[in-house]
Write a protein that holds these residues in place. Structure first.
Motif, mmCIF file in Angstrom:
data_model
loop_
_atom_site.group_PDB
_atom_site.id
_atom_site.type_symbol
_atom_site.label_atom_id
_atom_site.label_comp_id
_atom_site.label_asym_id
_atom_site.label_seq_id
_atom_site.Cartn_x
_atom_site.Cartn_y
_atom_site.Cartn_z
ATOM 1 N N LEU A 139 40.136 68.278 -25.768
ATOM 2 C CA LEU A 139 39.577 67.808 -24.352
ATOM 3 C C LEU A 139 38.696 67.107 -24.475
ATOM 4 O O LEU A 139 38.589 66.172 -23.627
ATOM 5 N N SER A 140 37.404 67.594 -24.650
ATOM 6 C CA SER A 140 36.559 66.798 -24.786
ATOM 7 C C SER A 140 35.951 65.357 -25.779
ATOM 8 O O SER A 140 35.986 64.548 -24.943
ATOM 9 N N GLN A 141 37.096 65.666 -26.882
ATOM 10 C CA GLN A 141 37.285 64.152 -27.603
ATOM 11 C C GLN A 141 38.118 62.761 -26.827
ATOM 12 O O GLN A 141 38.113 62.025 -26.921
ATOM 13 N N ILE A 142 39.224 63.608 -26.075
ATOM 14 C CA ILE A 142 39.747 62.988 -25.098
ATOM 15 C C ILE A 142 39.046 62.242 -24.021
ATOM 16 O O ILE A 142 39.173 60.857 -24.389
ATOM 17 N N ILE A 143 38.135 62.862 -23.541
ATOM 18 C CA ILE A 143 37.767 62.095 -22.430
ATOM 19 C C ILE A 143 36.265 61.299 -23.150
ATOM 20 O O ILE A 143 35.671 60.289 -22.836
ATOM 21 N N ALA A 144 35.567 61.672 -24.366
ATOM 22 C CA ALA A 144 34.710 61.372 -25.085
ATOM 23 C C ALA A 144 35.951 59.485 -25.587
ATOM 24 O O ALA A 144 34.948 57.974 -25.605
ATOM 25 N N PHE A 145 36.338 59.577 -26.065
ATOM 26 C CA PHE A 145 36.870 58.636 -26.883
ATOM 27 C C PHE A 145 37.775 57.531 -25.230
ATOM 28 O O PHE A 145 36.727 56.473 -25.443
ATOM 29 N N ALA A 146 38.113 58.030 -24.473
ATOM 30 C CA ALA A 146 38.564 56.937 -23.373
ATOM 31 C C ALA A 146 37.467 56.318 -22.526
ATOM 32 O O ALA A 146 36.975 55.182 -22.688
ATOM 33 N N THR A 147 36.424 57.157 -23.174
ATOM 34 C CA THR A 147 35.062 57.070 -22.272
ATOM 35 C C THR A 147 34.418 55.514 -23.316
ATOM 36 O O THR A 147 33.816 54.998 -22.296
ATOM 37 N N VAL A 148 34.442 55.874 -24.106
ATOM 38 C CA VAL A 148 33.678 54.432 -25.379
ATOM 39 C C VAL A 148 34.290 53.792 -25.733
ATOM 40 O O VAL A 148 33.636 52.871 -25.306
ATOM 41 N N PHE A 149 35.610 54.103 -25.193
ATOM 42 C CA PHE A 149 37.058 52.560 -25.285
ATOM 43 C C PHE A 149 36.076 51.605 -24.248
ATOM 44 O O PHE A 149 36.051 50.885 -23.940
ATOM 45 N N SER A 150 36.345 52.177 -22.889
ATOM 46 C CA SER A 150 36.218 50.807 -22.185
ATOM 47 C C SER A 150 34.536 50.720 -21.821
ATOM 48 O O SER A 150 34.204 49.838 -21.744
ATOM 49 N N ALA A 151 33.785 51.390 -22.303
ATOM 50 C CA ALA A 151 32.264 51.978 -22.040
ATOM 51 C C ALA A 151 31.422 50.446 -22.779
ATOM 52 O O ALA A 151 31.061 49.591 -22.596
ATOM 53 N N THR A 152 32.416 50.385 -24.155
ATOM 54 C CA THR A 152 31.500 49.632 -25.219
ATOM 55 C C THR A 152 32.995 48.107 -25.028
ATOM 56 O O THR A 152 31.941 47.033 -25.043
ATOM 57 N N ALA A 153 33.804 48.062 -23.937
ATOM 58 C CA ALA A 153 33.461 46.705 -22.631
ATOM 59 C C ALA A 153 32.735 46.349 -22.229
ATOM 60 O O ALA A 153 33.101 44.620 -21.801
ATOM 61 N N PHE A 154 32.399 47.122 -21.506
ATOM 62 C CA PHE A 154 30.993 46.977 -20.348
ATOM 63 C C PHE A 154 29.914 46.178 -21.070
ATOM 64 O O PHE A 154 29.412 45.945 -20.327
ATOM 65 N N TYR A 155 30.174 47.031 -22.311
ATOM 66 C CA TYR A 155 28.506 46.940 -22.957
ATOM 67 C C TYR A 155 28.797 45.446 -23.606
ATOM 68 O O TYR A 155 27.334 44.577 -23.555
ATOM 69 N N VAL A 156 29.217 44.635 -24.067
ATOM 70 C CA VAL A 156 29.858 43.377 -24.761
ATOM 71 C C VAL A 156 29.657 42.274 -23.628
ATOM 72 O O VAL A 156 30.134 40.738 -24.308
ATOM 73 N N THR A 157 30.957 42.693 -22.720
ATOM 74 C CA THR A 157 30.973 41.669 -21.382
ATOM 75 C C THR A 157 29.698 41.320 -20.526
ATOM 76 O O THR A 157 29.747 42.703 -19.705
ATOM 77 N N PRO A 158 29.294 40.063 -20.192
ATOM 78 C CA PRO A 158 28.526 39.823 -19.323
ATOM 79 C C PRO A 158 29.524 39.581 -17.810
ATOM 80 O O PRO A 158 31.120 39.058 -18.105
ATOM 81 N N GLY A 159 29.308 40.426 -16.825
ATOM 82 C CA GLY A 159 29.740 39.684 -15.689
ATOM 83 C C GLY A 159 31.005 41.287 -15.904
ATOM 84 O O GLY A 159 30.686 42.218 -15.549
ATOM 85 N N LEU A 160 31.515 41.000 -15.193
ATOM 86 C CA LEU A 160 33.421 41.823 -15.169
ATOM 87 C C LEU A 160 34.139 41.142 -16.155
ATOM 88 O O LEU A 160 34.959 40.178 -16.533
#
Length: 681
Positions: A139-160
């Motif tokens: 369960l920790s791996q599933i949550i961590a993967f989903a978080t990394v997948f979306s957080a990296t998109a936030f990191y590289v995207t100016p704005g929304l």
């Protein structure tokens, strides 16, 4: 929780067998539609339905020979491998962050690595032995993967990321934040569904950050965690291994990932919807208390106060549970005497809850301002107009709410294959869902909870796949997919577990390998999962923007004085590509629309904006008004006869020159006719 085997009736008299045979017949009847329409679901769903029904009938015959409902013994991972895979997954997630940090984008390499990491997690769930199986670690791996997948998109995207987010954060949330009261958006439809905007504003005040960061630190972090609710719900039906698989299926779903990046009220509504499903199943599967039922009621109210589409989907779920109540008590699926379902508690009476939520919804929608009237009156009018004007069999409705439509696939092999690649993950999930539906439809296994999921899945599929076949897309079918993934994941693991208990090891391993190796990659490579940087840039638009592109929107808005739509003339509307044009009007910078560019000529709009981008498809209208992905050169949109009034190197705004744009037989403008008026450029 395991289900008992059916009673010793002849297999051909069982309702699940009748349903499977009927499913095969329906698949055969629907198969010829592929020769009349090229829509991808028309071509693929009958095949998936036929395969699922055939596989279920095969499992029934195999079960008669084995007389067991336990999982078939199939190969498991060696202990050293199973113990090493969690470390491999964690290292893989670290590499995902490193790839993004180096390339400053989520590239094809990123998505390929993400698919491999997800398959590693799925492999642990499916093939780890009981001794090596670790629920908390998975369960920790599933949550961590989903978080990394979306957080990296936030990191590289100016704005929304996305389209609607530019309305909800820079416009509505900012207005509430500046005014310090909800009444600042009293004329907007979200005035009566403000939970999303109030959450963003409150987070900004608590964390002392901008609204964009507040969005990501609040709702953006909650969405990956919501997969735990799927696990908790599935645990009522199946053992923990299969419950964890349900959480993984949901967390890696295309639209689940999409709404974790494009964070709008739909995203928060999805989280509350998961809570409603969990609380509803808990009430139906346990000796619930008044506190449990009260919690369910509060969650339904939260959905109503969050998002209108999510509310309608929730009402479908509650209506399905009520329908299951009726069928379970007086319908053909009433359980047999002596079965576990017959001995369990009576179905929960949900009449009061359904009436309360439906009444509250109608009341709130009647008060919700929308266009020139109330939200309820407007959507009913739109639906009536659709039925009267455009409804018809195989009058395929567009699956998007955009002002442009995707052009037909080209002639290259990749372009012909692409539509199937985009939906392949969904089809895998749909196939195992069909098996799960057939399993629970038998009277010996009939329970209100599983029948609620079955009816909800069927009704949602009607809204998503059925009504668009008749030209009806008023219900915004693309918003339904992530909600549909919830009952599909739950029923899917029920179906997979049944197959694992009946079929031979080779067939079981083949089915599980499809889920482990193909499902994650198919879901992650779909366009909704890569909205920030499309994997197939020639076909899918990029719903994220560079800093120069956002700076141009802000500067053009400042230069023009942010004119209202009703304050400018039609010849002063700004025309550019889609989706870039949506940022202008959703942020209030300037009223905009999609440019019309002929195949063999240039645009004729007086006010145009051109941006140079090769990271995603840009959509323009052709002479017939049809939107399609095209590359348009600068001179065809910003013509030499226009004057450049703004440029930052990547984005240029051009307006008609008062001299060169006037035909030779017309006088130059002067006097009262020469002003631009209305705050236009």
């Amino acid at each position: 929780m395991a289900y008992n085997s059916p009673s010793n009736r002849a297999w051909y008299t069982r309702l699940d067998v009748v349903a499977a045979v009927g499913g095969l017949a329906v698949a055969l009847l629907l198969f010829p539609l592929r020769f009349f329409a090229s829509q991808v679901y028309i071509q693929t769903v009958p095949i998936v339905l036929g395969l699922a029904c055939g596989l279920y009938l095969l499992a029934i015959r195999a079960g008669e020979q084995t007389a067991t409902d336990q999982e078939t013994a199939f190969p498991t991972l060696p202990s050293p491998v199973a113990l090493a895979l969690p470390s491999v997954a964690i290292v893989g997630m670290g590499l995902l962050v490193l790839i993004v940090a180096i390339q400053d984008t989520r590239s094809v390499l990123f998505f390929a690595m993400a698919s491999a990491v997800a398959s590693t997690i799925f492999a642990q769930i499916a093939f780890a032995s009981e001794r090596d199986f670790n629920r908390r670690l998975l369960l920790s791996q599933i949550i961590a993967f989903a978080t990394v997948f979306s957080a990296t998109a936030f990191y590289v995207t100016p704005g929304l990321i996305g389209i609607d987010a530019w309305t909800h954060v820079p416009m509505l949330s900012e207005t509430i934040h500046e005014a310090g009261e909800l009444g600042a958006i009293s004329g907007n439809k979200h005035y009566t569904s403000p939970f999303y905007h109030l959450t963003v504003v409150a987070s900004a005040l608590v964390y002392d950050v901008s609204l964009v960061y507040a969005l990501y630190l609040s709702i953006g972090l909650v969405i990956p965690l919501s997969a735990l609710l799927v696990y908790a719900t599935a645990a009522f039906f199946v053992p923990e291994r299969w419950a964890i698989l349900a959480a993984a299926l949901y967390a890696c779903g295309t639209y689940t990932l999409h709404w974790s990046m494009h964070v709008i009220p739909t995203s928060l509504g999805l989280v509350f919807f998961l809570g409603v499903v969990y609380a509803l199943v808990r009430v139906m599967r346990t000796d619930y208390s008044l506190r449990d039922f009260g919690f369910l009621v509060l969650l339904t109210i939260a959905v109503i106060l969050t998002h209108q589409v999510s509310t309608f989907i929730m009402l479908v779920m509650l209506g399905s549970a009520f329908l299951a109540q009726l069928v379970f008590t007086v319908g053909p699926l009433t359980p047999e005497a002596g079965s576990r379902a017959f001995q369990s508690q009576k179905p929960v009476n949900l009449v009061g809850l359904v009436v309360f939520d439906a009444g509250l919804t109608i009341f709130m929608w009647s008060l919700t301002p929308f266009r020139e009237g109330s939200f309820l009156a407007t959507v009913l009018t739109w639906f009536q107009e659709t039925i009267a004007q455009s409804a018809g069999f195989l009058n395929i409705a567009s699956s998007t709410g955009d002002t442009t439509e995707v052009a037909e696939a080209g002639t290259t092999f990749l372009e012909e294959l692409l539509p199937y690649v985009e939906v392949f993950g969904f089809l895998i999930l749909l196939g195992i869902t069909f098996v799960g539906c057939l399993y629970v439809v038998d009277r010996s296994r009939a329970e209100q909870s599983v029948l609620s999921l079955l009816f909800a899945t069927a009704i949602m599929l009607v809204f998503i796949l059925g009504l668009p076949m008749f030209g009806i897309d008023n219900f915004i079918p693309t918003r339904w997919f992530a909600f549909l993934y919830v009952p599909m994941a739950l029923l899917g693991v029920v179906g997979l577990r049944y197959l694992a208990g009946r079929l031979g090891a080779n067939v079981v391993v083949a089915c599980l390998l499809c889920v482990v190796l193909l499902y994650p990659g198919a879901m992650l490579f779909a366009p909704q999962s890569s909205a920030d940087n499309p994997i197939f840039p020639g076909q899918n638009e990029r719903l994220a923007y560079e800093q120069d592109e956002l700076a141009a929107v802000s500067s053009i808005g400042e230069l023009s004085g942010h004119p209202e739509a009703d304050g400018i003339r039609p010849d002063q509307i700004l025309y550019t590509d889609h989706p870039y044009q949506t940022v202008f009007y959703r942020t209030g910078a300037y009223h905009s629309d999609t440019a019309v560019v002929p195949y063999d000529g240039a645009a004729e709009h007086p006010v145009t904006v051109h941006r140079s981008t090769d990271e995603g498809a840009t959509f323009y209208r052709n002479e017939d008004g049809r939107g399609e992905p095209r590359d348009v050169e600068h001179d065809r949109l910003c013509r030499p006869t226009q004057a450049v009034v703004y440029t930052n190197g990547d984005v240029s705004m051009c307006v008609a020159s008062p001299v060169t744009e006037i035909p030779d037989d017309q006088p130059e403008p002067g006097g009262d006719d020469g002003g631009t008026g209305g705050g236009g450029p």
